[in-house]
Motif scaffolding. Structure first.
Motif, PDB file in Angstrom:
ATOM      1  N   GLU A  83       0.718  -1.240  -0.030  1.00 50.43           N
ATOM      2  CA  GLU A  83       0.067   0.032  -0.283  1.00 50.43           C
ATOM      3  C   GLU A  83       0.714   1.260  -0.012  1.00 50.43           C
ATOM      4  O   GLU A  83       1.758   1.444   0.939  1.00 50.43           O
ATOM      5  N   PHE A  84       0.765   2.291  -0.909  1.00 52.52           N
ATOM      6  CA  PHE A  84       1.329   3.342  -0.989  1.00 52.52           C
ATOM      7  C   PHE A  84       0.370   4.248   0.269  1.00 52.52           C
ATOM      8  O   PHE A  84      -0.802   4.507   0.002  1.00 52.52           O
ATOM      9  N   ASP A  85       1.094   4.738   1.373  1.00 48.46           N
ATOM     10  CA  ASP A  85       0.484   5.448   2.285  1.00 48.46           C
ATOM     11  C   ASP A  85       0.688   6.937   2.237  1.00 48.46           C
ATOM     12  O   ASP A  85       1.338   7.320   3.063  1.00 48.46           O
ATOM     13  N   ASP A 144      -6.073  -5.475   9.260  1.00 47.34           N
ATOM     14  CA  ASP A 144      -6.420  -6.477   9.915  1.00 47.34           C
ATOM     15  C   ASP A 144      -7.154  -7.803   9.429  1.00 47.34           C
ATOM     16  O   ASP A 144      -6.876  -8.746   9.315  1.00 47.34           O
ATOM     17  N   TRP A 145      -8.249  -7.279   8.682  1.00 46.31           N
ATOM     18  CA  TRP A 145      -9.017  -8.142   8.154  1.00 46.31           C
ATOM     19  C   TRP A 145      -8.539  -8.500   6.907  1.00 46.31           C
ATOM     20  O   TRP A 145      -8.666 -10.037   6.507  1.00 46.31           O
ATOM     21  N   ILE A 146      -7.723  -7.772   6.077  1.00 43.72           N
ATOM     22  CA  ILE A 146      -7.376  -8.254   4.739  1.00 43.72           C
ATOM     23  C   ILE A 146      -6.078  -9.319   5.259  1.00 43.72           C
ATOM     24  O   ILE A 146      -6.163 -10.332   4.574  1.00 43.72           O
ATOM     25  N   ARG A 147      -5.261  -8.998   6.126  1.00 48.91           N
ATOM     26  CA  ARG A 147      -4.055 -10.026   6.411  1.00 48.91           C
ATOM     27  C   ARG A 147      -4.916 -11.384   7.244  1.00 48.91           C
ATOM     28  O   ARG A 147      -4.243 -12.258   6.679  1.00 48.91           O
ATOM     29  N   PRO A 157       1.010 -11.013   4.324  1.00 47.97           N
ATOM     30  CA  PRO A 157       1.496  -9.678   5.010  1.00 47.97           C
ATOM     31  C   PRO A 157       1.252  -8.442   4.178  1.00 47.97           C
ATOM     32  O   PRO A 157       1.023  -8.561   2.981  1.00 47.97           O
ATOM     33  N   MET A 158       0.929  -7.260   4.822  1.00 47.90           N
ATOM     34  CA  MET A 158       0.903  -6.083   4.106  1.00 47.90           C
ATOM     35  C   MET A 158       2.022  -5.080   4.551  1.00 47.90           C
ATOM     36  O   MET A 158       2.211  -4.923   5.757  1.00 47.90           O
TER      37      MET A 158
END
Length: 321
Positions: free
Chosen positions: A253-255, A283-286, A292-293
Motif C-alpha cells: 500500500e502506498f500510504d 487486520d481483516w485483509i491480512r 502480510p501487508m
C-alpha cells in the motif's frame, strides 16, 4: 486546480488605471503583497497561497493567454495540467506552447515547440486552447523523464477508463494508448521513449505515489503487481488493496498523508477515526488472505534502493515467496 482558475489576474494597465504607478507597484512587489505571475501580469500573493504545482502551471497559462494577441496553444506538461493530471517534477515557471512554423519571435517565460497541430488534436479546457488527450499523452511520453511521464499517462488513462468506482474499462484505455502511440510515432524524436512510457502506463494506479511505486518495484525486479485488488470485506463490500505482490505473496500500500490530513478525503471523520478504520481494514485483509501487508510513503520512493530497503525489512525481495 479550482483555485488556480478563480485567482484574479491583473495586467500592468489595469493596475495603472487603479492608480498604481511604477513606484507603488515596486513597493507592493517588495512587500510581498503582490506577485508577478509573468511579465506584465500580477496577482495578490494571498490568492496564490497553497497553490499546487499544477495550479501554478494553470495560473501562468492563464497569464500568458491574458496578454497574447492570439490565443496560445498550450501543450506538453502545461496541457497535462489543464487536463487535470499530476505533473510531478515539472517546471512551474514556464509554460509550453506550440507555435506554427511560420511564426517567429520569442515568448517570454515559455517553452516554444514548433509544428502543425491538426484541428482535431486541439481542445478547449477552462477557456484555454490546449492539445487533446491523446496528443498531450504523446508529447509528454516523448519528451519527459520516465517518472513524470508515467504519472501523467496513468492519470490520463484513469480519466478515460474509470467510468465509476471500482470499474475500469480496459478496452477504452487500450484504444487511448494506441491513439497516443500512433501520434508519438509520427515524430522523429523520442519515439522509443514514448513507446516505453506508454507501454508501462496503467490507469488503475490511483495516485502519483502509486505510479512511482510501480516504477520502483519494476526497477527492483519484482513482477508487475496487480493494482486495486478487491478483497471481500466483512460487510459484503470489497476492500481494495493498492498492490497485489503475487510473486512474493504479499500486499503493498502506498500510504500518502492525504487520507489522514485532508478534510475532504476524511469525509467528516477525525484523523483518529481514519487511523482506526485503516487498522481494522488491514487486520481483516491480512487475516482472511494470510498475506502480510507492507506500507510505504513518499520518503521510501526517492530511489529503488530506498523502497528496496523498506521491503527487505519485511523479508520481501524479488524471487522470494
Amino acid at each position: 486546480m479550482d483555485a488556480s482558475l478563480s485567482i484574479p489576474l491583473r495586467r500592468r494597465g489595469d493596475l495603472a488605471a487603479d492608480g498604481v504607478d511604477r513606484h507603488r507597484l515596486d513597493a507592493l512587489l517588495r512587500s510581498g503583497l503582490l506577485r508577478r505571475i509573468r511579465p506584465g501580469v500580477y496577482a495578490e500573493t494571498a490568492d496564490t497561497t497553497g497553490l499546487s504545482l499544477e495550479g501554478w502551471i494553470v495560473v501562468r497559462a492563464r497569464a500568458l493567454a491574458l496578454v497574447s494577441a492570439e490565443p496560445p496553444l498550450f501543450s506538453h506538461l502545461t496541457a497535462a495540467a489543464l487536463h487535470g493530471w499530476p505533473t510531478i517534477a515539472a517546471d512551474s515557471e514556464r509554460v509550453h506552447v506550440i507555435l506554427d512554423e511560420r511564426r517567429r519571435g520569442a515568448v517570454a517565460s515559455a517553452v516554444r515547440h514548433r509544428g502543425e497541430v491538426p484541428a482535431d488534436d486541439i481542445v478547449e479546457r477552462h477557456g484555454l486552447r490546449c492539445t487533446s488527450i491523446p496528443r498531450t499523452m504523446a508529447d509528454v511520453a516523448r519528451t519527459c523523464a520516465f517518472d513524470t511521464a508515467v504519472c501523467v499517462l496513468d492519470a490520463a488513462l484513469r480519466g478515460v477508463a474509470h467510468t465509476r468506482v471500482a470499474t475500469y474499462d480496459a478496452e477504452k484505455a487500450e484504444e487511448m494508448r494506441a491513439r497516443a502511440l500512433t501520434i508519438a510515432l509520427r515524430s522523429a524524436h523520442g519515439r522509443s521513449r514514448a513507446y516505453r512510457a506508454l507501454a508501462f502506463a496503467d490507469g488503475k494506479a490511483q495516485l502519483p505515489g502509486e505510479s512511482i511505486s510501480r516504477i520502483r518495484l519494476a526497477q527492483l525486479g519484482f513482477e508487475p503487481p496487480r493494482l486495486q485488488v478487491p478483497v471481500a470485506g466483512p460487510s459484503g463490500t470489497n476492500y481494495y488493496v493498492d498492490f497485489g505482490l503475487d510473486d512474493v505473496q504479499a500486499w503493498g500500500e502506498f500510504d500518502g498523508t492525504g487520507k489522514y490530513l485532508d478534510d475532504a478525503l476524511r469525509s467528516g471523520r477525525t484523523t483518529d477515526e481514519v487511523v482506526l478504520r485503516e487498522k481494522q481494514r488491514e487486520d481483516w485483509i491480512r487475516g482472511v488472505t494470510r498475506r502480510p501487508m507492507v506500507r510505504w510513503g513518499w520518503s521510501h520512493l526517492r530511489t529503488a534502493d530506498t523502497l528496496g530497503r523498506r521491503l527487505a525489512a519485511f523479508h520481501l525481495t524479488p524471487g522470494t515467496s
